[in-house]
Design an enzyme around this catalytic site. Structure first.
Site, PDB file in Angstrom:
ATOM      1  N   HIS A 377       0.792  -1.237   0.000  1.00 32.42           N
ATOM      2  CA  HIS A 377       0.000   0.000   0.000  1.00 32.42           C
ATOM      3  C   HIS A 377       0.815   1.272   0.000  1.00 32.42           C
ATOM      4  CE1 HIS A 377      -4.181  -1.374   0.602  1.00 32.42           C
ATOM      5  NE2 HIS A 377      -3.609  -2.442   1.133  1.00 32.42           N
ATOM      6  N   LYS A 568      -9.198  13.798   3.973  1.00 30.08           N
ATOM      7  CA  LYS A 568      -8.342  12.606   3.988  1.00 30.08           C
ATOM      8  C   LYS A 568      -7.415  12.763   5.182  1.00 30.08           C
ATOM      9  CE  LYS A 568      -6.919  13.679  -0.243  1.00 30.08           C
ATOM     10  NZ  LYS A 568      -6.844  12.445  -1.011  1.00 30.08           N
ATOM     11  N   ARG A 569      -6.636  11.719   5.501  1.00 33.88           N
ATOM     12  CA  ARG A 569      -5.647  11.879   6.568  1.00 33.88           C
ATOM     13  C   ARG A 569      -4.747  13.076   6.256  1.00 33.88           C
ATOM     14  NH1 ARG A 569      -4.680   7.862  10.262  1.00 33.88           N
ATOM     15  NH2 ARG A 569      -3.328   9.456  11.120  1.00 33.88           N
ATOM     16  N   LYS A 574       0.256  14.454   1.117  1.00 37.18           N
ATOM     17  CA  LYS A 574      -1.072  14.737   0.552  1.00 37.18           C
ATOM     18  C   LYS A 574      -1.257  16.234   0.280  1.00 37.18           C
ATOM     19  CE  LYS A 574      -3.394  10.693   2.667  1.00 37.18           C
ATOM     20  NZ  LYS A 574      -4.177  10.042   1.586  1.00 37.18           N
ATOM     21  N   THR A 676      -8.744   6.424  -2.628  1.00 35.00           N
ATOM     22  CA  THR A 676     -10.106   5.962  -2.910  1.00 35.00           C
ATOM     23  C   THR A 676     -11.083   7.107  -2.688  1.00 35.00           C
ATOM     24  OG1 THR A 676     -10.178   5.103  -0.649  1.00 35.00           O
ATOM     25  CG2 THR A 676      -9.777   3.509  -2.423  1.00 35.00           C
ATOM     26  N   LYS A 680     -14.689   8.180  -4.702  1.00 35.47           N
ATOM     27  CA  LYS A 680     -16.000   8.481  -4.104  1.00 35.47           C
ATOM     28  C   LYS A 680     -16.506   9.837  -4.588  1.00 35.47           C
ATOM     29  CE  LYS A 680     -14.188   6.328   0.096  1.00 35.47           C
ATOM     30  NZ  LYS A 680     -13.531   6.690   1.367  1.00 35.47           N
TER      31      LYS A 680
END
Ligand SMILES: *Cc1c(COP(=O)(O)O)cnc(C)c1O
Length: 833
Positions: A377, A568-569, A574, A676, A680
């Site tokens: 991952h 998101k985290r 990110k 993911t 969505k």
């Protein structure tokens, strides 16, 4: 002997016990049974029952129906004798279960009607259910989507994980900073789980290994653990679409073998009498709040081994109930390792086969490799699991010996058959010799599996070039790609009933059973009336989110503005920081150029930072501080708002995803394995602004380049710049908007009480810009302005939104699961076995 009252033969099972009548699903029956549960299972009078009691009664009535399907599924698997899939995952980020179960059973309307008779609203009691947060983020949510999709696509799937007493922490924001509070999802009990005392296993730790020689048998190693705890199973049914199949999620809870040491208690040591029990139960007490970062503590290794060993013992016991021996294990069971957290399973299965079940080493190794497969991952070095040898050896002495023996075999093969030199051998070794000697769990999972997969096409390519370059050379057929997906039941049908209704009206209900049929709305992007209805549903969903923001944070946001969302985290890669800098730059520009035609925007953030991740917590603080200043500045005239919604979890995501106009997927290219959240959002009609990273690359291929907004450096350009020791300074000097935004942060404009609060965040950009925030700023800014402009042409925007929804069917976790079943597990519908 009195004969049982028989109605007919078919109603009897093999033991002559009469099967219960199947439950009827009409509102009358449901209403009657809900009240029966309320009265006799909960002990409440309908007149005085509270909302929570109604939730529980409804859950129990629905649960009865699930159990009927659950038993049917179990009977069918036993009869067919096909291959089972065991999905081992340290995390299952499930969220609430009632709505999902009711939807998949087709009971939403009858239950709603049944409750309405008592003046109870289904939508309201659903919100009282605790959100089962046994995971951190994407990896755990993937496991949950996969469980649902295995049940929906007919794969006999068994999830195995840990029943944490405290799931992922609850986040509050106090004076702009994250505060972590304990999460308590089990306080009111959990009606979805069934304790299975008959499925419990002893798990050992520590102690010694000795060689024993018994007459007539080859010498063998025996491990005598110093410490033993009990793993007790708790089963939760996982309901597939249309209730056709119900699978099992089995979570392990740790208990002491002797709950209390009576001798100690009786001699007056009341605390000491409970020490062992506390120590045992500590194993499953809390979820580690770490994402894309190795936790690196002894308790974590204990958790990993605990659930791996319990799951393998359970798999073996079941196999031996149905088969003569374990030599055909791989024909009957596929075990998927979700990341390296269960990788110790490779050594543990070898131990069970060789030491306990008497297999020779080579045969055991063949069985092990054929049984396991492993999903990687992340490529982030700080996330790759490796354990100090001394810790591993102390806790798991026999497994350590086995790892050495596996390693010796692999190295022999590499050196003798492939002529590997010392450098290449060091690269594939299961032991990292350079770093205080550590066990590399990625290498262990790789060599112990017949298939290793990445989670998007780009990530799989990069895996071959980086972390597993040398192992890939040695085993060139082992790595394959399985792009992630999300379940359209939870993320479209349940989260967005308005849009689901519109699509059903337009193309019929076929897409509910085969999500790829959603492509049939693609042409309706040109139909003005359809676009208008599509936009009206988006508007309603935005109003719902605006209400949540108003209620929880006392901030008003205008649903006609662009809802620009990054949830998101919180992680440097990110790049929430890039998004905040752009907000500050936009704030500057709105104030300096009030005459321009600015498109109103609401920037929405949500996400948790690992408690020990200092920079991530600073980013949360910055988002909150910036929001407070911008939202209160009358010069902005509500053209820009910045909102941080606390406590991101699955339930909040279900409200957020349908309400987004714009989805922020802006990770430094090469760092996000798949994502993911991106799927969505797009499925619910958001346009994506993103880098060429993770599954964004494949989303671009599916939705088309006109319908997604890609900017920034590519993965190979990022790698190149990092090799060249790129820094942000010269970029900042040449980019006034960026410089002014960073100066504003450094000046303390957003944190006058503590002006130096964000100095280290900013100086990191000047000094090395590791995450390419400066490098990508201008491209990001320009793309945002293109989107501002597009938003003023609503017809065009909404047409692109329709194309996104229409073309996202491929990103269903049903498709992912079918690919795993066909290429890796060789199990499920249409597979021999
Ligand atoms: C989907 C989801 C994630 C994963 O989001 P990414 O944007 O892919 O990182 C994390 N947390 C929750 C609650 C989710 O629903």
């Amino acid at each position: 002997m009195s004969a049982p009252v028989q109605t007919n033969e078919a109603a009897l099972n093999g033991n002559g016990v009469q099967k219960p009548e199947p439950r009827l699903n009409d509102p009358d029956t449901l209403a009657r049974q809900i009240v029966e549960k309320l009265t006799y299972s909960i002990g409440k009078n309908p007149a005085s029952a509270r909302k929570y009691d109604w939730l529980r009664a409804t859950t129990l009535a629905v649960r009865d129906r699930i159990i009927d399907h659950w038993f049917e599924s179990a009977d069918r698997f036993a009869e067919e004798g096909g291959k089972r899939v065991c999905y081992l995952s340290m995390e299952f980020l499930i969220g609430r279960m009632l709505r999902d179960a009711i939807n998949n059973l087709g009971l939403t309307e009858p239950v709603r009607e049944a409750l309405a008779r008592y003046g109870v609203e289904l939508d309201m009691i659903e919100l009282l259910e605790p959100d089962a947060a046994l995971g951190n983020g994407g990896l755990g949510r993937l496991a949950a989507c996969f469980m649902e999709s295995m049940a929906s696509t007919g794969v006999p799937g068994y999830g195995y994980g840990i029943r944490y007493v405290h799931g992922f922490f609850r986040q509050e924001i106090a004076d702009g900073a994250q505060v972590e509070l304990p999460e308590n999802w089990l306080v009111h009990g959990n009606p979805w789980e069934f304790e299975r005392r008959n499925a419990s296993y002893e798990i050992g730790f520590g102690g010694k290994v000795s060689m024993i020689q018994e007459a007539g048998r080859p010498a063998r190693q025996v491990w005598r653990p110093a410490e033993r705890v009990l793993a007790v199973a708790y089963d939760t049914p996982m309901v597939g679409w249309r209730g056709r199949q119900v699978n099992t999620l089995r979570l392990w809870s740790a208990q002491a073998l002797d709950p209390i040491l009576l001798d100690a208690f009786n001699s007056g040591d009341h605390i000491g009498a409970l020490v062992e029990s506390n120590k045992a139960e500590a194993i499953t007490r809390v979820l580690y709040p770490a994402d894309s970062h190795q936790a690196g503590q002894e308790l974590r290794l204990r958790q990993e081994y605990f659930f791996s060993s319990a799951s393998l013992q359970d798999i073996i016991r079941r196999h031996l109930e149905e088969n003569d021996n374990l030599s055909n294990l791989a024909d009957k069971v596929a075990i998927q390792l979700n990341d390296t957290h269960p990788a110790v399973s490779v050594a543990e299965l070898m131990r069970l086969l060789v030491d306990v079940h008497g297999f020779g080493w080579d045969e055991a190794w063949t069985i092990t490799r054929a049984t396991f497969s492993y999903t990687n991952h992340t490529l982030l070095p700080e996330a790759l699991e490796h354990w100090p040898i001394h810790l591993f050896e102390r806790l798991l002495p026999r497994q350590m010996q086995i790892i050495y023996a596996i390693n010796a075999g692999i190295i022999r093969e590499a050196a003798q058959e492939h002529g590997y030199d010392d450098g290449q051998v060091a690269a594939i070794s299961l032991i990292d010799e350079g770093n205080g000697r550590r066990v590399r769990m990625g290498q262990l999972a790789f060599v112990g599996s017949h298939a290793v997969n990445g989670v998007s096409a780009l990530h799989t390519d990069l895996m071959k070039q980086t972390v597993f370059r040398d192992l890939h050379e040695l085993y060139p057929d082992r790595i394959q790609n399985k792009t992630n997906g999300v379940t359209p039941r939870r993320w479209l049908m349940e989260a967005n009933p308005g849009l689901t209704g519109l699509i059903t009206e337009a193309i019929g209900p076929g897409f509910l059973d085969d999500i790829e049929k959603i492509i049939e709305i693609d042409d309706l992007a040109d139909d003005a009336a359809f676009r208008e209805r599509f936009a009206a549903i988006k508007r309603q969903n935005k109003e719902r989110l605006a209400n949540v923001i108003g209620e929880r944070m006392a901030t008003s946001v205008d649903p006609s503005a662009i809802f620009d969302i990054q949830v998101k985290r919180i992680h440097e890669y990110k790049r929430q920081f890039l998004n905040i800098i752009e907000a500050i730059a936009l704030y500057d520009q709105i104030r300096s150029h009030p005459e321009r035609n600015w498109t109103p925007r609401v920037k929405i953030f949500a996400g948790k930072a690992a408690p020990s991740y200092v920079q991530a917590k600073e980013i949360i603080h910055l988002a909150n501080d910036v929001g407070r200043v911008i939202n209160a500045d009358p010069a902005v005239r509500d053209l820009l708002k910045v909102v941080f919604i606390p406590n991101y979890n699955v339930s909040l995501a279900e409200i957020i995803m349908p309400a987004a106009d714009l989805s922020e997927q802006i990770s430094t290219a090469g760092l996000e394995a798949s994502g993911t959240g991106n799927m969505k959002f797009a499925l619910n009609g958001a346009l994506t602004i993103g880098t060429l990273d993770g599954a964004n690359v494949e989303m671009l291929e599916h939705v088309g380049e006109d319908n997604i907004f890609i900017f920034g450096l590519t993965a190979s350009e990022v790698a190149q710049r990092r090799r060249e020791a790129h820094s942000g300074r010269s970029i900042i000097d040449n980019e006034p908007m960026l410089r002014e935004a960073l100066d504003a942060i450094s000046s303390g404009l957003f944190c006058p009480d503590s002006p130096s609060r964000f100095h280290s965040l900013v100086s990191n950009l000047y000094n090395n810009d590791w995450w390419m925030i400066c490098a990508d700023f201008k491209a990001y800014w320009d793309t945002q302005r293109t989107l501002d402009d597009l938003y003023t042409r609503q017809d065009e925007w909404q047409a692109k939104a329709v194309h996104n929804t229409a073309r996202m069917g491929w990103f269903s976790s049903d498709r992912s699961i079918r690919e795993y079943a066909r290429d890796i597990w060789k199990a499920g519908p249409g597979q021999a076995g």
